[in-house]
Design a protein around this motif. Structure first.
Motif, PDB file in Angstrom:
ATOM      1  N   GLN A  85       0.836  -1.194   0.000  1.00 54.08           N
ATOM      2  CA  GLN A  85       0.000   0.000   0.000  1.00 54.08           C
ATOM      3  C   GLN A  85       0.875   1.249   0.000  1.00 54.08           C
ATOM      4  O   GLN A  85       1.916   1.295   0.635  1.00 54.08           O
ATOM      5  CB  GLN A  85      -0.961  -0.019   1.180  1.00 54.08           C
ATOM      6  CG  GLN A  85      -1.855  -1.247   1.211  1.00 54.08           C
ATOM      7  CD  GLN A  85      -2.525  -1.515  -0.127  1.00 54.08           C
ATOM      8  OE1 GLN A  85      -3.181  -0.653  -0.692  1.00 54.08           O
ATOM      9  NE2 GLN A  85      -2.349  -2.725  -0.653  1.00 54.08           N
ATOM     10  N   PRO A  86       0.458   2.282  -0.720  1.00 56.41           N
ATOM     11  CA  PRO A  86       1.298   3.482  -0.851  1.00 56.41           C
ATOM     12  C   PRO A  86       1.450   4.243   0.464  1.00 56.41           C
ATOM     13  O   PRO A  86       0.579   4.214   1.318  1.00 56.41           O
ATOM     14  CB  PRO A  86       0.537   4.330  -1.875  1.00 56.41           C
ATOM     15  CG  PRO A  86      -0.854   3.815  -1.875  1.00 56.41           C
ATOM     16  CD  PRO A  86      -0.799   2.382  -1.431  1.00 56.41           C
ATOM     17  N   THR A  87       2.597   4.895   0.574  1.00 60.56           N
ATOM     18  CA  THR A  87       2.869   5.759   1.721  1.00 60.56           C
ATOM     19  C   THR A  87       3.302   7.118   1.194  1.00 60.56           C
ATOM     20  O   THR A  87       3.655   7.279   0.026  1.00 60.56           O
ATOM     21  CB  THR A  87       3.996   5.188   2.600  1.00 60.56           C
ATOM     22  OG1 THR A  87       5.211   5.201   1.841  1.00 60.56           O
ATOM     23  CG2 THR A  87       3.698   3.778   3.073  1.00 60.56           C
ATOM     24  N   GLN A  88       3.291   8.109   2.067  1.00 58.32           N
ATOM     25  CA  GLN A  88       3.702   9.454   1.681  1.00 58.32           C
ATOM     26  C   GLN A  88       5.182   9.511   1.327  1.00 58.32           C
ATOM     27  O   GLN A  88       5.611  10.351   0.567  1.00 58.32           O
ATOM     28  CB  GLN A  88       3.398  10.425   2.826  1.00 58.32           C
ATOM     29  CG  GLN A  88       1.918  10.578   3.109  1.00 58.32           C
ATOM     30  CD  GLN A  88       1.170  11.177   1.927  1.00 58.32           C
ATOM     31  OE1 GLN A  88       1.729  11.927   1.150  1.00 58.32           O
ATOM     32  NE2 GLN A  88      -0.102  10.826   1.779  1.00 58.32           N
ATOM     33  N   ALA A  89       5.990   8.626   1.901  1.00 51.36           N
ATOM     34  CA  ALA A  89       7.440   8.673   1.735  1.00 51.36           C
ATOM     35  C   ALA A  89       7.932   8.001   0.453  1.00 51.36           C
ATOM     36  O   ALA A  89       9.126   7.935   0.230  1.00 51.36           O
ATOM     37  CB  ALA A  89       8.109   8.027   2.941  1.00 51.36           C
ATOM     38  N   GLN A  90       7.033   7.531  -0.378  1.00 55.05           N
ATOM     39  CA  GLN A  90       7.467   6.809  -1.569  1.00 55.05           C
ATOM     40  C   GLN A  90       8.116   7.734  -2.590  1.00 55.05           C
ATOM     41  O   GLN A  90       7.865   8.929  -2.641  1.00 55.05           O
ATOM     42  CB  GLN A  90       6.299   6.071  -2.203  1.00 55.05           C
ATOM     43  CG  GLN A  90       5.978   4.794  -1.479  1.00 55.05           C
ATOM     44  CD  GLN A  90       4.982   3.962  -2.242  1.00 55.05           C
ATOM     45  OE1 GLN A  90       4.111   4.477  -2.914  1.00 55.05           O
ATOM     46  NE2 GLN A  90       5.101   2.654  -2.114  1.00 55.05           N
TER      47      GLN A  90
ATOM     48  N   ARG B 161       7.577   3.378  -7.881  1.00 57.39           N
ATOM     49  CA  ARG B 161       6.227   3.242  -7.287  1.00 57.39           C
ATOM     50  C   ARG B 161       5.559   1.950  -7.744  1.00 57.39           C
ATOM     51  O   ARG B 161       4.869   1.286  -6.972  1.00 57.39           O
ATOM     52  CB  ARG B 161       5.370   4.457  -7.630  1.00 57.39           C
ATOM     53  CG  ARG B 161       5.748   5.699  -6.860  1.00 57.39           C
ATOM     54  CD  ARG B 161       4.683   6.798  -6.945  1.00 57.39           C
ATOM     55  NE  ARG B 161       4.158   7.023  -8.281  1.00 57.39           N
ATOM     56  CZ  ARG B 161       4.652   7.866  -9.176  1.00 57.39           C
ATOM     57  NH1 ARG B 161       5.724   8.580  -8.864  1.00 57.39           N
ATOM     58  NH2 ARG B 161       4.097   8.020 -10.352  1.00 57.39           N
ATOM     59  N   GLN B 162       5.756   1.577  -9.014  1.00 60.85           N
ATOM     60  CA  GLN B 162       5.196   0.322  -9.521  1.00 60.85           C
ATOM     61  C   GLN B 162       5.782  -0.876  -8.779  1.00 60.85           C
ATOM     62  O   GLN B 162       5.070  -1.810  -8.425  1.00 60.85           O
ATOM     63  CB  GLN B 162       5.471   0.192 -11.025  1.00 60.85           C
ATOM     64  CG  GLN B 162       4.740   1.189 -11.872  1.00 60.85           C
ATOM     65  CD  GLN B 162       3.243   1.003 -11.791  1.00 60.85           C
ATOM     66  OE1 GLN B 162       2.716  -0.084 -11.999  1.00 60.85           O
ATOM     67  NE2 GLN B 162       2.550   2.070 -11.466  1.00 60.85           N
ATOM     68  N   ILE B 163       7.086  -0.830  -8.548  1.00 62.22           N
ATOM     69  CA  ILE B 163       7.760  -1.930  -7.837  1.00 62.22           C
ATOM     70  C   ILE B 163       7.293  -1.987  -6.393  1.00 62.22           C
ATOM     71  O   ILE B 163       7.018  -3.066  -5.868  1.00 62.22           O
ATOM     72  CB  ILE B 163       9.292  -1.763  -7.943  1.00 62.22           C
ATOM     73  CG1 ILE B 163       9.729  -1.950  -9.399  1.00 62.22           C
ATOM     74  CG2 ILE B 163      10.020  -2.742  -7.021  1.00 62.22           C
ATOM     75  CD1 ILE B 163      11.158  -1.523  -9.685  1.00 62.22           C
ATOM     76  N   HIS B 164       7.156  -0.829  -5.745  1.00 60.50           N
ATOM     77  CA  HIS B 164       6.719  -0.794  -4.342  1.00 60.50           C
ATOM     78  C   HIS B 164       5.278  -1.278  -4.172  1.00 60.50           C
ATOM     79  O   HIS B 164       4.916  -1.745  -3.093  1.00 60.50           O
ATOM     80  CB  HIS B 164       6.836   0.615  -3.777  1.00 60.50           C
ATOM     81  CG  HIS B 164       8.237   1.031  -3.515  1.00 60.50           C
ATOM     82  ND1 HIS B 164       8.665   2.327  -3.667  1.00 60.50           N
ATOM     83  CD2 HIS B 164       9.320   0.337  -3.126  1.00 60.50           C
ATOM     84  CE1 HIS B 164       9.944   2.403  -3.383  1.00 60.50           C
ATOM     85  NE2 HIS B 164      10.372   1.201  -3.049  1.00 60.50           N
ATOM     86  N   ALA B 165       4.470  -1.155  -5.212  1.00 60.37           N
ATOM     87  CA  ALA B 165       3.062  -1.545  -5.118  1.00 60.37           C
ATOM     88  C   ALA B 165       2.830  -3.000  -5.518  1.00 60.37           C
ATOM     89  O   ALA B 165       1.696  -3.416  -5.710  1.00 60.37           O
ATOM     90  CB  ALA B 165       2.215  -0.621  -5.995  1.00 60.37           C
ATOM     91  N   SER B 166       3.901  -3.779  -5.628  1.00 62.10           N
ATOM     92  CA  SER B 166       3.797  -5.167  -6.066  1.00 62.10           C
ATOM     93  C   SER B 166       4.515  -6.096  -5.096  1.00 62.10           C
ATOM     94  O   SER B 166       5.450  -5.692  -4.417  1.00 62.10           O
ATOM     95  CB  SER B 166       4.441  -5.322  -7.449  1.00 62.10           C
ATOM     96  OG  SER B 166       3.846  -4.472  -8.381  1.00 62.10           O
ATOM     97  N   LEU B 167       4.071  -7.333  -5.050  1.00 62.30           N
ATOM     98  CA  LEU B 167       4.698  -8.362  -4.222  1.00 62.30           C
ATOM     99  C   LEU B 167       5.128  -9.516  -5.115  1.00 62.30           C
ATOM    100  O   LEU B 167       4.347 -10.003  -5.927  1.00 62.30           O
ATOM    101  CB  LEU B 167       3.711  -8.879  -3.172  1.00 62.30           C
ATOM    102  CG  LEU B 167       4.283  -9.958  -2.265  1.00 62.30           C
ATOM    103  CD1 LEU B 167       4.916  -9.322  -1.029  1.00 62.30           C
ATOM    104  CD2 LEU B 167       3.214 -10.949  -1.861  1.00 62.30           C
ATOM    105  N   ASP B 168       6.372  -9.938  -4.968  1.00 62.34           N
ATOM    106  CA  ASP B 168       6.892 -11.091  -5.700  1.00 62.34           C
ATOM    107  C   ASP B 168       6.947 -12.292  -4.765  1.00 62.34           C
ATOM    108  O   ASP B 168       7.097 -12.132  -3.554  1.00 62.34           O
ATOM    109  CB  ASP B 168       8.302 -10.807  -6.224  1.00 62.34           C
ATOM    110  CG  ASP B 168       8.323  -9.672  -7.240  1.00 62.34           C
ATOM    111  OD1 ASP B 168       7.257  -9.281  -7.743  1.00 62.34           O
ATOM    112  OD2 ASP B 168       9.431  -9.191  -7.528  1.00 62.34           O
TER     113      ASP B 168
END
Length: 129
Positions: free
Chosen positions: A26-31, A38-45
């Motif tokens: 889930q997105p955070t203000q610090a991203q 942002r695409q990588i942070h919003a995904s789980l491998d």
């Protein structure tokens, strides 16, 4: 007659949403302001990386049609999933070099468990049981 639809819906939802419906995604203000980060942070491998034997990586990638490498798919959408197991180590190194954290779960079972925990946590009645 409705059960095949229910079963297919559960499979589809699990396969397509397990890599996004996660607390860690889930997105955070610090991203970062970088779109790719942002695409990588919003995904789980899952079922990838040094701890997972290559035959397992290849099998899970084939069964999940590459969706187990969701961050790689979002970072490089034109790259065929057939190449994901082979390029994943280099991709991980590039992310590390640029300070981008890849969200990761050990395998499909842990990824599904984490997704269900997040879904049930978010659907708990407010102020109650």
């Amino acid at each position: 007659l409705v059960w095949p639809w229910v079963g297919m819906s559960l499979i589809f939802t699990t396969m397509t949403q397990v890599s996004h419906v996660q607390q860690s995604c889930q997105p955070t203000q610090a991203q970062s302001g970088c779109w790719t980060a942002r695409q990588i942070h919003a995904s789980l491998d899952y079922s990838l990386g040094a701890a997972t034997p290559m035959p397992e990586q290849q099998l899970v990638t084939a069964l999940a049609a590459g969706l187990n490498a969701q961050s790689l798919h979002h970072a490089m959408p034109t790259l065929s999933c057939a190449h994901f197991p082979r390029v994943y180590a280099e991709y991980r190194q590039i992310c590390e070099r640029h300070g981008v954290t890849i969200r990761h779960s050990e395998n499909v079972g842990t990824a599904v468990r984490e997704m269900l925990e997040y879904v049930f946590e978010n659907n708990r009645p407010v102020g109650g049981a």
